[in-house]
Design a protein around this motif. Structure first.
Motif, PDB file in Angstrom:
ATOM      1  N   VAL A 142      17.008  12.053  28.477  1.00 29.52           N
ATOM      2  CA  VAL A 142      16.809  11.425  29.784  1.00 29.52           C
ATOM      3  C   VAL A 142      16.141  10.063  29.630  1.00 29.52           C
ATOM      4  O   VAL A 142      16.510   9.093  30.306  1.00 29.52           O
ATOM      5  N   ASP A 143      15.161   9.953  28.726  1.00 26.18           N
ATOM      6  CA  ASP A 143      14.501   8.664  28.495  1.00 26.18           C
ATOM      7  C   ASP A 143      15.502   7.614  28.044  1.00 26.18           C
ATOM      8  O   ASP A 143      15.462   6.463  28.488  1.00 26.18           O
ATOM      9  N   LEU A 144      16.413   8.003  27.164  1.00 24.39           N
ATOM     10  CA  LEU A 144      17.425   7.063  26.694  1.00 24.39           C
ATOM     11  C   LEU A 144      18.348   6.654  27.845  1.00 24.39           C
ATOM     12  O   LEU A 144      18.688   5.476  28.004  1.00 24.39           O
ATOM     13  N   LEU A 145      18.747   7.610  28.682  1.00 23.43           N
ATOM     14  CA  LEU A 145      19.652   7.309  29.780  1.00 23.43           C
ATOM     15  C   LEU A 145      19.012   6.347  30.771  1.00 23.43           C
ATOM     16  O   LEU A 145      19.690   5.496  31.349  1.00 23.43           O
ATOM     17  N   THR A 146      17.708   6.469  30.971  1.00 25.24           N
ATOM     18  CA  THR A 146      17.020   5.610  31.927  1.00 25.24           C
ATOM     19  C   THR A 146      17.140   4.143  31.544  1.00 25.24           C
ATOM     20  O   THR A 146      17.242   3.263  32.403  1.00 25.24           O
ATOM     21  N   ASP A 147      17.148   3.855  30.247  1.00 28.78           N
ATOM     22  CA  ASP A 147      17.181   2.474  29.774  1.00 28.78           C
ATOM     23  C   ASP A 147      18.588   1.967  29.474  1.00 28.78           C
ATOM     24  O   ASP A 147      18.763   0.820  29.069  1.00 28.78           O
ATOM     25  N   ALA A 148      19.603   2.806  29.658  1.00 34.69           N
ATOM     26  CA  ALA A 148      20.967   2.420  29.267  1.00 34.69           C
ATOM     27  C   ALA A 148      21.482   1.278  30.138  1.00 34.69           C
ATOM     28  O   ALA A 148      21.284   1.255  31.349  1.00 34.69           O
ATOM     29  N   VAL A 149      22.157   0.332  29.484  1.00 35.50           N
ATOM     30  CA  VAL A 149      22.740  -0.801  30.217  1.00 35.50           C
ATOM     31  C   VAL A 149      24.260  -0.834  30.108  1.00 35.50           C
ATOM     32  O   VAL A 149      24.924  -1.433  30.946  1.00 35.50           O
ATOM     33  N   ASP A 150      24.826  -0.230  29.081  1.00 35.33           N
ATOM     34  CA  ASP A 150      26.281  -0.149  28.977  1.00 35.33           C
ATOM     35  C   ASP A 150      26.644   1.023  28.076  1.00 35.33           C
ATOM     36  O   ASP A 150      25.869   1.446  27.221  1.00 35.33           O
ATOM     37  N   GLU A 151      27.844   1.545  28.297  1.00 36.80           N
ATOM     38  CA  GLU A 151      28.270   2.754  27.592  1.00 36.80           C
ATOM     39  C   GLU A 151      28.497   2.499  26.111  1.00 36.80           C
ATOM     40  O   GLU A 151      28.222   3.355  25.271  1.00 36.80           O
ATOM     41  N   GLU A 152      28.989   1.324  25.777  1.00 42.33           N
ATOM     42  CA  GLU A 152      29.321   1.030  24.378  1.00 42.33           C
ATOM     43  C   GLU A 152      28.108   1.133  23.467  1.00 42.33           C
ATOM     44  O   GLU A 152      28.195   1.647  22.350  1.00 42.33           O
ATOM     45  N   SER A 153      26.959   0.652  23.929  1.00 42.91           N
ATOM     46  CA  SER A 153      25.750   0.749  23.110  1.00 42.91           C
ATOM     47  C   SER A 153      25.039   2.086  23.301  1.00 42.91           C
ATOM     48  O   SER A 153      24.298   2.535  22.430  1.00 42.91           O
ATOM     49  N   LEU A 173      22.041  18.221  31.310  1.00 42.95           N
ATOM     50  CA  LEU A 173      22.499  16.949  30.740  1.00 42.95           C
ATOM     51  C   LEU A 173      23.791  16.484  31.406  1.00 42.95           C
ATOM     52  O   LEU A 173      23.992  15.287  31.614  1.00 42.95           O
ATOM     53  N   ARG A 174      24.661  17.417  31.746  1.00 46.41           N
ATOM     54  CA  ARG A 174      25.931  17.063  32.397  1.00 46.41           C
ATOM     55  C   ARG A 174      25.689  16.302  33.698  1.00 46.41           C
ATOM     56  O   ARG A 174      26.335  15.284  33.969  1.00 46.41           O
ATOM     57  N   THR A 175      24.760  16.800  34.500  1.00 49.82           N
ATOM     58  CA  THR A 175      24.458  16.129  35.770  1.00 49.82           C
ATOM     59  C   THR A 175      23.917  14.728  35.527  1.00 49.82           C
ATOM     60  O   THR A 175      24.337  13.763  36.164  1.00 49.82           O
ATOM     61  N   ARG A 176      22.991  14.602  34.587  1.00 51.02           N
ATOM     62  CA  ARG A 176      22.390  13.294  34.296  1.00 51.02           C
ATOM     63  C   ARG A 176      23.432  12.317  33.763  1.00 51.02           C
ATOM     64  O   ARG A 176      23.468  11.143  34.144  1.00 51.02           O
ATOM     65  N   LEU A 177      24.269  12.798  32.870  1.00 51.06           N
ATOM     66  CA  LEU A 177      25.284  11.931  32.276  1.00 51.06           C
ATOM     67  C   LEU A 177      26.280  11.458  33.324  1.00 51.06           C
ATOM     68  O   LEU A 177      26.689  10.288  33.326  1.00 51.06           O
ATOM     69  N   GLY A 178      26.686  12.358  34.210  1.00 45.48           N
ATOM     70  CA  GLY A 178      27.625  11.966  35.255  1.00 45.48           C
ATOM     71  C   GLY A 178      27.066  10.889  36.155  1.00 45.48           C
ATOM     72  O   GLY A 178      27.751   9.914  36.482  1.00 45.48           O
ATOM     73  N   HIS A 179      25.806  11.035  36.543  1.00 47.76           N
ATOM     74  CA  HIS A 179      25.174  10.028  37.400  1.00 47.76           C
ATOM     75  C   HIS A 179      25.078   8.685  36.680  1.00 47.76           C
ATOM     76  O   HIS A 179      25.361   7.626  37.253  1.00 47.76           O
ATOM     77  N   LEU A 180      24.671   8.725  35.416  1.00 49.36           N
ATOM     78  CA  LEU A 180      24.497   7.474  34.678  1.00 49.36           C
ATOM     79  C   LEU A 180      25.818   6.745  34.487  1.00 49.36           C
ATOM     80  O   LEU A 180      25.928   5.539  34.746  1.00 49.36           O
ATOM     81  N   LEU A 181      26.843   7.450  34.038  1.00 51.63           N
ATOM     82  CA  LEU A 181      28.107   6.783  33.754  1.00 51.63           C
ATOM     83  C   LEU A 181      28.781   6.306  35.036  1.00 51.63           C
ATOM     84  O   LEU A 181      29.502   5.309  35.025  1.00 51.63           O
ATOM     85  N   GLY A 182      28.537   7.005  36.133  1.00 52.11           N
ATOM     86  CA  GLY A 182      29.016   6.491  37.408  1.00 52.11           C
ATOM     87  C   GLY A 182      28.350   5.175  37.759  1.00 52.11           C
ATOM     88  O   GLY A 182      28.973   4.268  38.319  1.00 52.11           O
ATOM     89  N   ARG A 183      27.066   5.035  37.401  1.00 54.76           N
ATOM     90  CA  ARG A 183      26.347   3.779  37.656  1.00 54.76           C
ATOM     91  C   ARG A 183      26.824   2.665  36.732  1.00 54.76           C
ATOM     92  O   ARG A 183      26.928   1.500  37.145  1.00 54.76           O
ATOM     93  N   LEU A 184      27.116   3.007  35.479  1.00 57.90           N
ATOM     94  CA  LEU A 184      27.553   1.988  34.523  1.00 57.90           C
ATOM     95  C   LEU A 184      28.983   1.525  34.787  1.00 57.90           C
ATOM     96  O   LEU A 184      29.363   0.432  34.378  1.00 57.90           O
TER      97      LEU A 184
END
Length: 248
Positions: free
Chosen positions: A16-27, A163-174
């Protein structure tokens, strides 16, 4: 909370900490895979960026899927119930052992050609919406594997669900939906741009060499298209859609 549960929670929080700081999927994904494999312990993890497509998956360990294995998977995946659930079904975290017996798994052509070469005796897979790709809704699949020993536990399934819920929210934002094209005409755009700069109808008419009545008509049509009720709302809506209009 047991020591094992506390350790599992710490592993999830690291993701979750990593997802909070994510700016793009590639990195994000190369750094994410080892954390996922720690949160849902296994021998390997496969991240397929588009469910059911020919896009090359990312794996840990790297190079897990040879070209021969990928070709065999493309041929034989249609007969695999776990693939059907993950790529075409709901995509909730699912153990293979929940869907079929070990003998049924070993009887699959994909077992001999795909899973056994990759050391996948036990699997847990899931998928989730992941925003848009080329304007089309996308789904990412993630599959965890173990080569032997014990199967994935209920706690592993629960961790994957979080993790599935968190990942879905993050990638939808990215990868958010592209803004809808502005429905106003070129002349209405010109009128709105001048309106947003604070000009009166008379001034807009003079600037565009049209009559004030024509300005009124253009604004009337633009209000309906922008779903606003007056000049201030229209100016704000236009500046939101076209910030450069304020500097023209």
């Amino acid at each position: 909370m047991s020591a094992a549960a506390e350790a599992g929670l710490r592993r999830i929080l690291a993701v979750v900490d990593l997802l909070t700081d994510a700016v793009d999927e590639e990195s994000l994904v190369p750094a994410l895979l080892p954390l996922l494999l720690a949160a849902v312990p296994g021998d390997s993890v496969v991240w397929s960026p588009r469910a059911g497509s020919a896009d090359r998956p990312l794996t840990l360990p790297a190079g897990l899927l040879t070209d021969d294995v990928r070709e065999a998977f493309a041929r034989e995946a249609a007969a695999d119930v776990l693939v059907a659930h993950t790529a075409r079904g709901t995509g909730t975290p699912m153990r293979r052992s929940t869907l079929q017996t070990r003998d049924e798994f070993h009887a699959l052509a994909a077992y001999a050609d795909v899973y056994r070469p990759c050391g996948s005796e036990h699997q847990l897979a899931m998928s989730f919406p992941a925003g848009l790709a080329d304007g089309v809704p996308r789904k990412v699949c993630v599959a965890f594997s173990r080569g032997g020993g014990s199967d994935f536990t209920d706690d592993d399934v629960a961790a994957a669900a979080v993790l599935r819920t968190r990942l879905g929210h993050l990638l939808g934002r990215l990868a958010p939906p592209a803004p809808a094209p502005c429905p106003v005409t070129r002349r209405e755009s010109a009128v709105l741009a001048l309106l947003a700069r604070g000009l009166t109808n008379q001034q807009i008419a003079h600037r565009l060499a049209i009559s004030p009545r024509t300005v009124d008509k253009h604004l009337e049509h633009a209000y309906a298209k922008l779903r606003v009720g007056g000049r201030v709302e229209a100016a704000n809506a236009w500046l939101t859609r076209s910030p450069a209009a304020a500097h023209r």
